[in-house]
Design an enzyme around this catalytic site. Structure first.
Site, PDB file in Angstrom:
ATOM      1  N   SER A   7       0.837  -1.196   0.000  1.00  0.00           N
ATOM      2  CA  SER A   7       0.000   0.000   0.000  1.00  0.00           C
ATOM      3  C   SER A   7       0.870   1.243   0.000  1.00  0.00           C
ATOM      4  O   SER A   7       2.003   1.223   0.470  1.00  0.00           O
ATOM      5  CB  SER A   7      -0.913   0.006   1.220  1.00  0.00           C
ATOM      6  OG  SER A   7      -0.207   0.539   2.318  1.00  0.00           O
ATOM      7  N   LYS A   8       0.307   2.317  -0.547  1.00  0.00           N
ATOM      8  CA  LYS A   8       1.063   3.564  -0.577  1.00  0.00           C
ATOM      9  C   LYS A   8       1.344   4.065   0.831  1.00  0.00           C
ATOM     10  O   LYS A   8       2.277   4.809   1.050  1.00  0.00           O
ATOM     11  CB  LYS A   8       0.296   4.624  -1.369  1.00  0.00           C
ATOM     12  CG  LYS A   8       0.403   4.419  -2.868  1.00  0.00           C
ATOM     13  CD  LYS A   8       0.079   5.683  -3.615  1.00  0.00           C
ATOM     14  CE  LYS A   8       0.203   5.410  -5.119  1.00  0.00           C
ATOM     15  NZ  LYS A   8       0.019   6.604  -5.924  1.00  0.00           N
ATOM     16  N   ARG A   9       0.496   3.648   1.740  1.00  0.00           N
ATOM     17  CA  ARG A   9       0.683   4.111   3.121  1.00  0.00           C
ATOM     18  C   ARG A   9       1.910   3.479   3.760  1.00  0.00           C
ATOM     19  O   ARG A   9       2.476   4.008   4.684  1.00  0.00           O
ATOM     20  CB  ARG A   9      -0.567   3.812   3.953  1.00  0.00           C
ATOM     21  CG  ARG A   9      -1.456   5.032   4.072  1.00  0.00           C
ATOM     22  CD  ARG A   9      -2.775   4.674   4.678  1.00  0.00           C
ATOM     23  NE  ARG A   9      -3.809   4.759   3.686  1.00  0.00           N
ATOM     24  CZ  ARG A   9      -4.787   3.899   3.545  1.00  0.00           C
ATOM     25  NH1 ARG A   9      -4.872   2.850   4.329  1.00  0.00           N
ATOM     26  NH2 ARG A   9      -5.676   4.061   2.614  1.00  0.00           N
TER      27      ARG A   9
END
Ligand code: GLU
Length: 511
Positions: free
Chosen positions: A282-284
């Protein structure tokens, strides 16, 4: 109207925008024209960079053309600065494009928001040919339709084709009265649409399952799917590489190609990059971005090499590839169909190989900015420190923790002086350091070789192993067993004055 004819362009558009002949390129047989088409919605996710790499390699391996197109039509999701990150990442990793926003070619512009006038004209062309239609349905009607669908247990949200068969008069009346409309494609009502994906094989859907998709929104803007197809065609793209999240939309893309009478490109959908068996990266998760990896001290060549192998396997056992070797070896058919799991340990391993292969000068240039100013000021021989660090560094960002002892001698226990092999303990260390001190005070020149020679001579005189003298030196200078280098190198790195001060400190502790 013939497909290759230039047709009515809006007044502010140059007709060249619409000329399909622009996309015809004089290329060798088998050359692939590919594009990397990122949306500037944030930083460069490693999955995006992998797509860019595979796309680049497909073009370069075939002596084709690699295009960079920025797909920024979704202005709501646009992130300030994201386009610069894309440019910077591709440039740093050497994935240079032949045509793009900054490299105009015949099929530009290469920023989708600058191409807006193009799409309406193409959508109108399909309407004129009876392959698309104006849909005047209001939001309220569509909402009511959805409610009815829920009530009757039908597929929710699928447009009921209400406007597909409006009479000519009705349409003209609506247009005359300025009733807002979208343009929808007439999907075939029976049969199947299939395509062959290079990785996933033959995929087929029942046309009845396909909605009459919106091509042009009521504000005159194209939908993403429509713009993507028009741009790929007008840019002469022969091979589309992208994430497999687009696999299910591809039949719809193909029906558009069919409606226009165009040849669809070869599709190469890549499996996702996963964090583990269940979750996508995930980009997070900071680790998933190229920028973060570089900030942590991964070399961009190593990241690229790792991404090459993340879902693609070469013939043979070779693992380390320069960009040129990647181009030579590349075969998109060897992209794996199963999801690739991001393996941080493997990335470390590859990074380590790249760090070991750097020249001493290149390693120093990369290590220096990682070491804080305060520490640098205390290092008397940076090349010597780097020579010791290079074979011990897997990730550049971990250098500071290897050398904290340079800043300040840590508190340590005199038990550290115990070493069975060297036959040392606090008592022998006290003796050894007392013997070493006057030698180190006078030895010339202050180099590892000269210091070692002087110590070895003394050890021989005393009929002791060199380590009996030098092991305690290392502990006294670093206050830890894990040091980048032995006592003589540490002495030179710290300088004579600091060396003597640290020996005095040890002697005090051992007194
Ligand atoms: N703009 C799309 C994305 O960033 C690319 C889709 C495509 O390559 O066709 O996901």
């Amino acid at each position: 109207m013939a497909d290759n004819e230039i047709f009515a362009a809006p007044a502010n558009m140059t007709p060249a925008f619409f000329d399909e002949n622009n996309a015809k390129r004089d290329l060798p047989e088998g050359a692939c024209v590919t594009r990397f088409a990122p949306s500037p919605t944030g930083y460069m996710h490693v999955g995006n960079l992998r797509t860019a790499l595979y796309t680049y390699l497909t073009a370069r391996h075939s002596d084709g053309v690699f295009i960079l197109r920025i797909e920024d039509t979704d202005q709501g999701r646009k992130v300030e600065g994201a386009t610069d990150v894309i440019f910077k990442t591709l440039t740093e990793t050497g994935l240079t494009w032949d045509e793009g926003p900054d490299k105009p070619g015949k099929v530009g512009p290469y920023v989708q928001s600058e191409r807006m006038g193009i799409f309406k004209a193409w959508a109108e062309k399909l309407v004129a040919e009876g392959k698309a239609y104006y849909c005047f349905c209001t939001e309220e009607r569509l909402e009511k339709m959805r409610e009815d669908q829920i009530a009757s247990g039908m597929a929710v949200g699928t447009y009921d084709r209400h406007c597909r068969n409006l009479s000519k008069e009705e349409i003209e009346e609506n247009l005359k009265n300025g009733v807002p409309y979208v343009i929808r494609q007439k999907m075939p009502l029976e049969g199947k649409t299939g395509f062959d994906d290079l990785i996933y094989g033959h995929i087929e859907v029942d046309n009845r399952e396909l909605e009459d998709q919106v091509l042009l929104k009521s504000d005159g803007m194209p939908t993403y799917n429509f713009a993507n197809v028009i741009d790929d065609h007008l840019m002469g793209i022969t091979h589309v590489l992208r994430g497999n999240e687009y696999l299910s939309s591809t039949p719809k893309y193909n029906l558009l190609y069919e409606a226009f009478g165009w040849t669809p490109p070869t599709y190469i959908h890549c499996p996702p990059v996963m964090k583990d068996a269940h979750q996508k990266l995930s980009k997070r998760n900071g680790d998933a971005s190229y920028q973060d990896l570089v900030a942590k001290g991964y070399l961009s060549e190593a990241v690229l090499n790792y991404l090459l192998l993340l879902g693609w396997s070469p013939e043979g056992e070779k693992e380390i590839f320069s960009l040129q070797e990647m181009i030579e070896q590349w075969d998109p058919a060897r992209i794996s169909r199963s999801p690739a799991i991001f393996d941080p340990l493997k990335l470390r391993h590859i990074n380590f190989e790249y760090i070991k292969a750097l020249s001493p000068e290149a390693f120093l240039a990369k290590a220096k900015p990682v070491i804080g100013e305060a520490t640098l000021a205390k290092i008397r021989d940076l090349p010597l420190l780097c020579k010791n660090l290079q074979p011990r560094t897997e990730v550049l960002g971990e250098i500071p923790e290897q050398i904290t002892f340079i800043d300040a001698l840590p508190e340590y226990d005199t038990e550290l002086f115990c070493n069975k092999k060297m036959k040392t303990d606090p008592a022998t260390a006290k003796e050894a350091l007392a013997i070493l001190r006057p030698i180190l005070e006078t030895v010339e020149p202050w180099t590892p070789d000269a210091i070692f020679a002087a110590c070895a001579e003394k050890a021989a005189q005393l009929e002791k192993k060199n380590g009996w003298l030098l092991y305690p030196l290392g502990i006294a200078l670093a206050g830890t067993r894990s040091t980048p280098g032995g006592g003589t190198d540490l002495a030179v790195i710290l300088g004579r004055e600091e060396t003597l001060a640290r020996i005095d400190k040890a002697l005090e502790m051992l007194a």
